[in-house]
Design a protein around this motif. Structure first.
Motif, mmCIF file in Angstrom:
data_model
loop_
_atom_site.group_PDB
_atom_site.id
_atom_site.type_symbol
_atom_site.label_atom_id
_atom_site.label_comp_id
_atom_site.label_asym_id
_atom_site.label_seq_id
_atom_site.Cartn_x
_atom_site.Cartn_y
_atom_site.Cartn_z
ATOM 1 N N PHE A 122 84.251 -46.377 23.580
ATOM 2 C CA PHE A 122 85.686 -46.457 23.830
ATOM 3 C C PHE A 122 86.424 -45.670 22.760
ATOM 4 C CE2 PHE A 122 84.380 -50.216 21.505
ATOM 5 C CZ PHE A 122 85.323 -50.349 20.480
ATOM 6 N N PRO A 123 87.503 -44.974 23.161
ATOM 7 C CA PRO A 123 88.287 -44.181 22.215
ATOM 8 C C PRO A 123 89.502 -44.960 21.703
ATOM 9 C CG PRO A 123 88.930 -43.623 24.428
ATOM 10 C CD PRO A 123 87.844 -44.663 24.542
ATOM 11 N N LEU A 124 89.939 -44.620 20.514
ATOM 12 C CA LEU A 124 91.170 -45.150 19.940
ATOM 13 C C LEU A 124 92.007 -43.970 19.462
ATOM 14 C CD1 LEU A 124 89.562 -47.928 17.731
ATOM 15 C CD2 LEU A 124 90.695 -48.251 19.924
ATOM 16 N N LEU A 125 93.288 -44.017 19.727
ATOM 17 C CA LEU A 125 94.199 -43.006 19.203
ATOM 18 C C LEU A 125 94.945 -43.622 18.036
ATOM 19 C CD1 LEU A 125 95.536 -41.426 22.510
ATOM 20 C CD2 LEU A 125 93.780 -40.562 20.967
ATOM 21 N N CYS A 126 94.803 -43.027 16.869
ATOM 22 C CA CYS A 126 95.408 -43.545 15.647
ATOM 23 C C CYS A 126 96.699 -42.785 15.368
ATOM 24 C CB CYS A 126 94.423 -43.404 14.497
ATOM 25 S SG CYS A 126 92.798 -44.135 14.885
ATOM 26 N N GLU A 127 97.605 -43.401 14.603
ATOM 27 C CA GLU A 127 98.905 -42.809 14.330
ATOM 28 C C GLU A 127 99.144 -42.628 12.840
ATOM 29 O OE1 GLU A 127 102.090 -44.972 16.145
ATOM 30 O OE2 GLU A 127 101.103 -45.027 18.091
ATOM 31 N N LYS A 128 99.963 -41.659 12.514
ATOM 32 C CA LYS A 128 100.334 -41.382 11.132
ATOM 33 C C LYS A 128 101.301 -42.465 10.632
ATOM 34 C CE LYS A 128 102.441 -37.948 8.148
ATOM 35 N NZ LYS A 128 103.031 -36.617 8.077
ATOM 36 N N GLY A 129 101.062 -42.947 9.417
ATOM 37 C CA GLY A 129 101.966 -43.882 8.778
ATOM 38 C C GLY A 129 101.943 -45.292 9.332
ATOM 39 N N ARG A 130 100.957 -45.609 10.156
ATOM 40 C CA ARG A 130 100.905 -46.924 10.784
ATOM 41 C C ARG A 130 99.454 -47.335 10.990
ATOM 42 N NH1 ARG A 130 103.327 -47.920 16.637
ATOM 43 N NH2 ARG A 130 102.589 -50.019 16.796
ATOM 44 N N VAL A 131 99.118 -48.556 10.604
ATOM 45 C CA VAL A 131 97.766 -49.063 10.831
ATOM 46 C C VAL A 131 97.752 -49.749 12.193
ATOM 47 C CG1 VAL A 131 95.962 -50.641 10.046
ATOM 48 C CG2 VAL A 131 97.339 -49.389 8.373
ATOM 49 N N LEU A 132 96.885 -49.277 13.070
ATOM 50 C CA LEU A 132 96.778 -49.841 14.411
ATOM 51 C C LEU A 132 95.520 -50.700 14.522
ATOM 52 C CD1 LEU A 132 97.810 -46.773 16.574
ATOM 53 C CD2 LEU A 132 99.202 -48.702 15.851
ATOM 54 N N PRO A 133 95.670 -51.989 14.834
ATOM 55 C CA PRO A 133 94.504 -52.841 15.043
ATOM 56 C C PRO A 133 94.049 -52.777 16.490
ATOM 57 C CG PRO A 133 96.474 -54.182 15.068
ATOM 58 C CD PRO A 133 96.922 -52.755 14.807
ATOM 59 N N ALA A 134 92.758 -52.890 16.698
ATOM 60 C CA ALA A 134 92.189 -52.914 18.055
ATOM 61 C C ALA A 134 91.012 -53.881 18.059
ATOM 62 C CB ALA A 134 91.737 -51.521 18.466
ATOM 63 N N MET A 135 90.775 -54.501 19.217
ATOM 64 C CA MET A 135 89.638 -55.404 19.371
ATOM 65 C C MET A 135 89.024 -55.146 20.738
ATOM 66 S SD MET A 135 87.719 -58.010 18.433
ATOM 67 C CE MET A 135 88.323 -59.359 17.460
ATOM 68 N N ASN A 136 87.712 -55.030 20.778
ATOM 69 C CA ASN A 136 87.004 -54.870 22.041
ATOM 70 C C ASN A 136 85.851 -55.859 22.040
ATOM 71 O OD1 ASN A 136 86.011 -54.025 24.476
ATOM 72 N ND2 ASN A 136 85.613 -51.931 23.846
ATOM 73 N N GLU A 137 85.692 -56.598 23.131
ATOM 74 C CA GLU A 137 84.583 -57.528 23.265
ATOM 75 C C GLU A 137 83.735 -57.084 24.450
ATOM 76 O OE1 GLU A 137 87.183 -61.274 21.885
ATOM 77 O OE2 GLU A 137 85.121 -61.649 22.500
ATOM 78 N N ILE A 138 82.431 -57.005 24.222
ATOM 79 C CA ILE A 138 81.519 -56.468 25.221
ATOM 80 C C ILE A 138 80.391 -57.461 25.460
ATOM 81 C CG2 ILE A 138 80.049 -54.513 25.826
ATOM 82 C CD1 ILE A 138 81.643 -52.995 23.514
ATOM 83 N N HIS A 139 80.258 -57.909 26.704
ATOM 84 C CA HIS A 139 79.172 -58.818 27.072
ATOM 85 C C HIS A 139 77.890 -57.997 27.219
ATOM 86 C CE1 HIS A 139 77.244 -62.360 28.655
ATOM 87 N NE2 HIS A 139 76.728 -61.591 29.609
ATOM 88 N N MET A 140 76.855 -58.403 26.519
ATOM 89 C CA MET A 140 75.590 -57.674 26.529
ATOM 90 C C MET A 140 74.632 -58.285 27.549
ATOM 91 S SD MET A 140 75.829 -55.261 24.462
ATOM 92 C CE MET A 140 77.283 -54.800 23.579
ATOM 93 N N SER A 141 74.039 -57.421 28.380
ATOM 94 C CA SER A 141 73.128 -57.919 29.421
ATOM 95 C C SER A 141 71.654 -57.676 29.097
ATOM 96 C CB SER A 141 73.467 -57.281 30.769
ATOM 97 O OG SER A 141 73.248 -55.893 30.707
ATOM 98 N N LYS A 142 71.376 -56.840 28.107
ATOM 99 C CA LYS A 142 69.990 -56.528 27.754
ATOM 100 C C LYS A 142 69.778 -56.650 26.255
ATOM 101 C CE LYS A 142 69.007 -53.283 31.464
ATOM 102 N NZ LYS A 142 68.519 -51.950 31.797
ATOM 103 N N ASP A 143 68.573 -57.049 25.871
ATOM 104 C CA ASP A 143 68.173 -57.073 24.465
ATOM 105 C C ASP A 143 67.881 -55.660 23.992
ATOM 106 O OD1 ASP A 143 68.222 -59.866 24.035
ATOM 107 O OD2 ASP A 143 66.181 -60.095 24.795
ATOM 108 N N HIS A 144 68.262 -55.370 22.759
ATOM 109 C CA HIS A 144 67.896 -54.118 22.092
ATOM 110 C C HIS A 144 67.582 -54.500 20.648
ATOM 111 C CE1 HIS A 144 69.208 -51.465 25.349
ATOM 112 N NE2 HIS A 144 70.255 -52.272 25.482
ATOM 113 N N SER A 145 66.307 -54.434 20.273
ATOM 114 C CA SER A 145 65.914 -54.866 18.932
ATOM 115 C C SER A 145 66.552 -54.013 17.842
ATOM 116 C CB SER A 145 64.394 -54.866 18.787
ATOM 117 O OG SER A 145 63.880 -53.566 19.009
ATOM 118 N N THR A 146 66.799 -52.756 18.141
ATOM 119 C CA THR A 146 67.478 -51.874 17.196
ATOM 120 C C THR A 146 68.735 -51.362 17.869
ATOM 121 O OG1 THR A 146 65.253 -50.925 16.954
ATOM 122 C CG2 THR A 146 66.896 -50.228 15.424
ATOM 123 N N SER A 147 69.860 -51.532 17.218
ATOM 124 C CA SER A 147 71.122 -51.059 17.783
ATOM 125 C C SER A 147 72.071 -50.709 16.645
ATOM 126 C CB SER A 147 71.739 -52.120 18.695
ATOM 127 O OG SER A 147 71.930 -53.320 17.973
#
Length: 173
Positions: A122-147
């Motif tokens: 997912f992309p985020l567009l950041c702005e000058k002079g302002r801190v933008l918070p973002a949160m993304n939650e992703i449900h995982m359907s498969k195991d991956h021992s290394t990620s």
């Protein structure tokens, strides 16, 4: 003005048919969110300040987002990062769990987050002079021992992040 992560969450849904993976973020864990394509929704505009009177709970690229206050079990994070980087997800990805990724970014430019090896990004567009918070939650359907999380950033963007497992993910639609 204090911004909590619950108030700053993005309603982001990612559906990958081949992987069977869906991710959602919402304003509240118990409120269903609308399905949207991955994008960044900024919180209401607030004046940027660097004085000593800055609210310590305000988003900052000089500290990792405080995801633990939402009941999320933090795994790793970083602060004041410039440019691209890769961070391993400790313990790998577990099927059936929800990965929460919180990011603060500042300066004009784009920051793309990739969850490897799932193919989710997912992309985020950041702005000058302002801190933008973002949160993304992703449900995982498969195991991956290394990620890992791969952050691809334009050189002038400064960012911080925290990642963890959310025991109470938002409801999916």
């Amino acid at each position: 003005m204090a911004i909590t992560w619950r108030a700053a969450r993005i309603a982001v849904c990612v559906f990958t048919g081949a992987l069977g993976v869906a991710g959602c973020g919402s304003g509240h864990h118990d409120t269903p969110s609308a399905t949207r394509s991955a994008h960044h929704t900024a919180p209401p505009a607030t004046p940027s300040t660097t004085s000593a009177t800055t609210d310590p709970r305000s988003p900052s690229v000089h500290k990792a987002p405080a995801i633990g206050s939402d009941g999320i079990t933090p795994l790793t994070g970083a602060t004041s990062v410039k440019g691209s980087a890769i961070y391993p997800i400790p313990g790998g990805i577990k099927a059936g769990k929800t990965l929460a990724i919180a990011i603060n970014c500042q300066s004009p430019g784009r920051l793309t987050v990739q969850v490897q090896p799932t193919g989710i990004s997912f992309p985020l567009l950041c702005e000058k002079g302002r801190v933008l918070p973002a949160m993304n939650e992703i449900h995982m359907s498969k195991d991956h021992s290394t990620s890992s999380l791969r952050f691809i950033s334009e050189p002038n963007v400064t960012w911080s992040f925290a990642v963890g497992w959310d025991p109470h993910p938002p409801q999916q639609q």
